[in-house]
Scaffold this motif. Structure first.
Motif, PDB file in Angstrom:
ATOM      1  N   SER A 149       0.819  -1.215   0.000  1.00  0.00           N
ATOM      2  CA  SER A 149       0.000   0.000   0.000  1.00  0.00           C
ATOM      3  C   SER A 149       0.850   1.261   0.000  1.00  0.00           C
ATOM      4  O   SER A 149       0.327   2.359  -0.094  1.00  0.00           O
ATOM      5  CB  SER A 149      -0.924   0.013   1.220  1.00  0.00           C
ATOM      6  OG  SER A 149      -0.148   0.083   2.401  1.00  0.00           O
ATOM      7  N   CYS A 150       2.159   1.113   0.148  1.00  0.00           N
ATOM      8  CA  CYS A 150       3.017   2.306   0.208  1.00  0.00           C
ATOM      9  C   CYS A 150       4.463   1.910  -0.048  1.00  0.00           C
ATOM     10  O   CYS A 150       4.813   0.732  -0.033  1.00  0.00           O
ATOM     11  CB  CYS A 150       2.919   2.957   1.591  1.00  0.00           C
ATOM     12  SG  CYS A 150       3.479   1.879   2.920  1.00  0.00           S
ATOM     13  N   ARG A 151       5.286   2.938  -0.286  1.00  0.00           N
ATOM     14  CA  ARG A 151       6.740   2.756  -0.229  1.00  0.00           C
ATOM     15  C   ARG A 151       7.138   3.210   1.163  1.00  0.00           C
ATOM     16  O   ARG A 151       6.636   4.219   1.644  1.00  0.00           O
ATOM     17  CB  ARG A 151       7.442   3.672  -1.243  1.00  0.00           C
ATOM     18  CG  ARG A 151       7.110   3.370  -2.675  1.00  0.00           C
ATOM     19  CD  ARG A 151       7.681   4.483  -3.547  1.00  0.00           C
ATOM     20  NE  ARG A 151       7.155   4.403  -4.896  1.00  0.00           N
ATOM     21  CZ  ARG A 151       7.702   3.662  -5.856  1.00  0.00           C
ATOM     22  NH1 ARG A 151       8.798   2.972  -5.625  1.00  0.00           N
ATOM     23  NH2 ARG A 151       7.165   3.633  -7.053  1.00  0.00           N
ATOM     24  N   VAL A 186      -6.471   6.454   8.637  1.00  0.00           N
ATOM     25  CA  VAL A 186      -7.186   7.566   9.278  1.00  0.00           C
ATOM     26  C   VAL A 186      -6.423   8.870   9.030  1.00  0.00           C
ATOM     27  O   VAL A 186      -7.006   9.902   8.690  1.00  0.00           O
ATOM     28  CB  VAL A 186      -7.364   7.295  10.791  1.00  0.00           C
ATOM     29  CG1 VAL A 186      -7.970   8.495  11.496  1.00  0.00           C
ATOM     30  CG2 VAL A 186      -8.255   6.075  10.996  1.00  0.00           C
ATOM     31  N   GLY A 187      -5.093   8.808   9.148  1.00  0.00           N
ATOM     32  CA  GLY A 187      -4.283  10.013   8.926  1.00  0.00           C
ATOM     33  C   GLY A 187      -4.379  10.532   7.499  1.00  0.00           C
ATOM     34  O   GLY A 187      -4.199  11.726   7.256  1.00  0.00           O
ATOM     35  N   LEU A 227       2.228  11.314   5.061  1.00  0.00           N
ATOM     36  CA  LEU A 227       1.864  12.699   4.732  1.00  0.00           C
ATOM     37  C   LEU A 227       2.848  13.330   3.748  1.00  0.00           C
ATOM     38  O   LEU A 227       2.479  14.178   2.937  1.00  0.00           O
ATOM     39  CB  LEU A 227       1.808  13.550   6.005  1.00  0.00           C
ATOM     40  CG  LEU A 227       0.614  13.295   6.938  1.00  0.00           C
ATOM     41  CD1 LEU A 227       0.774  14.070   8.232  1.00  0.00           C
ATOM     42  CD2 LEU A 227      -0.716  13.655   6.265  1.00  0.00           C
ATOM     43  N   LEU A 228       4.119  12.895   3.812  1.00  0.00           N
ATOM     44  CA  LEU A 228       5.140  13.505   2.955  1.00  0.00           C
ATOM     45  C   LEU A 228       5.295  12.783   1.616  1.00  0.00           C
ATOM     46  O   LEU A 228       6.065  13.213   0.770  1.00  0.00           O
ATOM     47  CB  LEU A 228       6.496  13.516   3.690  1.00  0.00           C
ATOM     48  CG  LEU A 228       6.533  14.371   4.967  1.00  0.00           C
ATOM     49  CD1 LEU A 228       7.876  14.253   5.656  1.00  0.00           C
ATOM     50  CD2 LEU A 228       6.219  15.829   4.655  1.00  0.00           C
ATOM     51  N   LYS A 256      -2.699   9.502  -1.178  1.00  0.00           N
ATOM     52  CA  LYS A 256      -3.931  10.301  -1.165  1.00  0.00           C
ATOM     53  C   LYS A 256      -4.807   9.721  -0.064  1.00  0.00           C
ATOM     54  O   LYS A 256      -4.389   8.793   0.610  1.00  0.00           O
ATOM     55  CB  LYS A 256      -4.694  10.118  -2.484  1.00  0.00           C
ATOM     56  CG  LYS A 256      -4.038  10.675  -3.720  1.00  0.00           C
ATOM     57  CD  LYS A 256      -4.782  10.119  -4.935  1.00  0.00           C
ATOM     58  CE  LYS A 256      -4.223  10.654  -6.227  1.00  0.00           C
ATOM     59  NZ  LYS A 256      -4.890  11.881  -6.666  1.00  0.00           N
ATOM     60  N   ILE A 257      -5.999  10.227   0.053  1.00  0.00           N
ATOM     61  CA  ILE A 257      -6.901   9.633   1.044  1.00  0.00           C
ATOM     62  C   ILE A 257      -7.076   8.138   0.717  1.00  0.00           C
ATOM     63  O   ILE A 257      -7.270   7.773  -0.445  1.00  0.00           O
ATOM     64  CB  ILE A 257      -8.263  10.381   1.092  1.00  0.00           C
ATOM     65  CG1 ILE A 257      -9.129   9.816   2.222  1.00  0.00           C
ATOM     66  CG2 ILE A 257      -8.982  10.328  -0.241  1.00  0.00           C
ATOM     67  CD1 ILE A 257     -10.309  10.708   2.586  1.00  0.00           C
ATOM     68  N   ALA A 258      -6.950   7.291   1.757  1.00  0.00           N
ATOM     69  CA  ALA A 258      -7.034   5.838   1.554  1.00  0.00           C
ATOM     70  C   ALA A 258      -8.489   5.454   1.302  1.00  0.00           C
ATOM     71  O   ALA A 258      -9.372   5.788   2.091  1.00  0.00           O
ATOM     72  CB  ALA A 258      -6.505   5.101   2.786  1.00  0.00           C
TER      73      ALA A 258
END
Ligand code: ACO
Length: 436
Positions: A54-56, A244-245, A399-400, A405-407
């Motif tokens: 879902s992310c790096r 949520v963040g 955030l950075l 984007k919004i999940a």
């Protein structure tokens, strides 16, 4: 040219080439696979994120087959042996180990953010005395959102850093307050002369003595346990924090959501369940029968198995080693013998071997916590304190990250469509609740 994969769509006879990067294809690249202009395009279906990155992230590295865990490239064993918890917190949040001055400044900042606003104390006092300490912790962290409305400005780096210091500083105070509330003892204020873990022990256990003195061995053991629990890449609670963040909710509310995810027995709540399981087993002689019942489908071995580790959890190895040192101070917790027998039999049993189920971090941690004087209800709270650092590091990274984007996952809709509306008087009882 980089690696590509060719996908042939039997529905249309067309072939597509998709780039492979870091062992992944982009799910969005599949959307070009369509049967016609009205087709939305192909999606992936991955309940419980079994095979989706879902992310790096550059925070924690896990090799689940080899049983390796690294924070920012440092093996967990090296950090546990050489660092203290706040040093590791700095590493996780800022990417590098601090030098002497940086560490001094960091420790000063965290120490001077450990007090709670008196209104927060009053809030906790309003919670029923027999609430689970994790429920108190989740509610009180969420309540800090009302104390610090400035935290809503999550786009400001300075503001984020202030909230990060507040959260790391205040988590032990909230945790200790939850404990003292549940046993009816007056709250103890932080003592800035003490280290992070010594101060936590002070707020938990100080009674009428003028100055609390923690046993150095136990304070160090707790510090190492905090290091081991500080981060663990994209687990259920880290995912909750990021999710949520990603709506740009403030960090107190996001941490409350992450802590709520941690509280479940399949995640951080497992440490509490392990002790209950060991108590239920009672003696070494009963272990074999208990394992047989688990294999017959009656419950699970708590503290066993992991989504990522298909080998011994490296944290569990270190915890086993700390246990011996703690027991030299506290006396042996008899549950260790039952746990070791359970591990011995399970690791020799085809059911567990074929599914590659090994002890995880929660299997031995509770035995140490209990020997140190913690009640089982506090175990997950002890997990949440250090994991706050990991959640914050994951939150900041999210955030950075310009790609985030919004999940918002997709779904496969399985319900009805375009139903005819019936006014109240024309509806027949159709056991509507059962249908749902
Ligand atoms: N005891 C007995 N069988 C187990 C256990 C266990 N602890 N864990 C998994 N299995 C079995 C499952 O029944 C399943 O068997 P099957 O293929 O015959 O159906 C197989 O092993 C795979 O299990 P899944 O549930 O599909 O694995 P998943 O990756 O979804 O679950 C989890 C991982 C939740 C940790 C699971 O192993 C578990 O429930 N363990 C006990 C709870 C626990 O200790 N949680 C703490 C994890 S560490 C942490 O969060 C800090």
């Amino acid at each position: 040219m980089g690696d590509i994969i060719a996908i042939s769509d039997s529905r249309t006879g067309r072939t597509y080439t998709l780039p492979i990067e870091n062992g992944t294809i982009r799910a969005m690249d599949l959307r070009q696979l369509k049967t016609g202009p009205d087709d939305f395009g192909l999606m992936t279906y991955d309940p419980a994120f079994m095979n989706t990155a879902s992310c790096r992230s550059s925070i924690s590295f896990i090799d689940g087959d080899k049983g390796i865990l690294e924070y920012r490239g440092y093996p967990i064993e090296v950090l546990a042996e050489n660092c203290n918890f706040l040093e590791v917190a700095y590493l996780l949040l800022f990417g590098n180990l601090p030098n002497g001055d940086e560490l001094k400044g960091w420790v000063y900042e965290i120490t001077h953010h450990s007090m709670l606003h008196e209104s927060t104390k009053k809030f906790t006092e309003g919670i029923r005395y027999n609430a689970h300490p994790m429920s108190m912790l989740v509610s009180t962290v969420a309540a800090l959102s009302a104390v610090y409305p400035d935290a809503r400005d999550v786009q400001s780096a300075d503001n984020r850093l202030l909230q990060i210091k507040r959260l790391i500083g205040k988590m032990p105070t909230i945790a200790a307050m939850s404990y003292r509330h549940s046993v009816g003892f007056p709250y103890v204020y932080p003592d800035n002369d003490l280290s992070y873990t010594e101060n936590f022990m002070n707020m938990l256990w100080k009674m009428v003595e003028p100055k609390y003195v923690a046993h150095p061995m136990l304070a160090r053991a707790l510090d190492v346990l905090f290091i081991l629990h500080a981060d663990h890449e994209q687990n259920c609670s880290a995912n909750a924090m990021r999710s949520v963040g990603s709506s740009l909710a403030d960090p107190y509310l996001s941490i409350a959501a992450a802590a709520a995810a941690l509280s479940g027995p399949l995640h951080g709540g497992a440490n509490e369940e392990v002790i209950r399981m060991l108590d239920e087993i009672g003696t070494k002689e009963n272990v074999y029968d208990y394992i047989r019942r688990v294999k017959d489908g009656h419950g699970r071995l708590m503290g066993f198995g992991h989504r990522i580790y298909k080998n011994y959890d490296p944290r569990a190895k270190i915890i086993k080693w700390i246990a011996e040192q703690v027991f030299e101070v506290t006396g042996r917790n008899s549950r260790l013998d039952i746990a070791m027998e359970l591990e011995r039999i399970a690791l020799d049993d085809e059911y567990f071997v074929s599914r590659r189920l090994y002890p995880n971090v929660d299997f031995y941690s509770g035995i140490i916590y209990q020997a140190m004087g913690f009640r089982p209800e506090m175990f997950t709270v002890l997990f949440a304190i250090p994991r706050t650092v990991g959640w914050l590091a994951q939150w900041q990274e999210m955030l950075l990250d310009p790609e985030q984007k919004i999940a918002r996952p997709r779904q496969i809709y399985t319900g009805q469509r375009m139903r005819e509306y019936l006014p109240l008087e024309k509806r027949t009882p159709v056991h509507a609740m059962e249908e749902v």
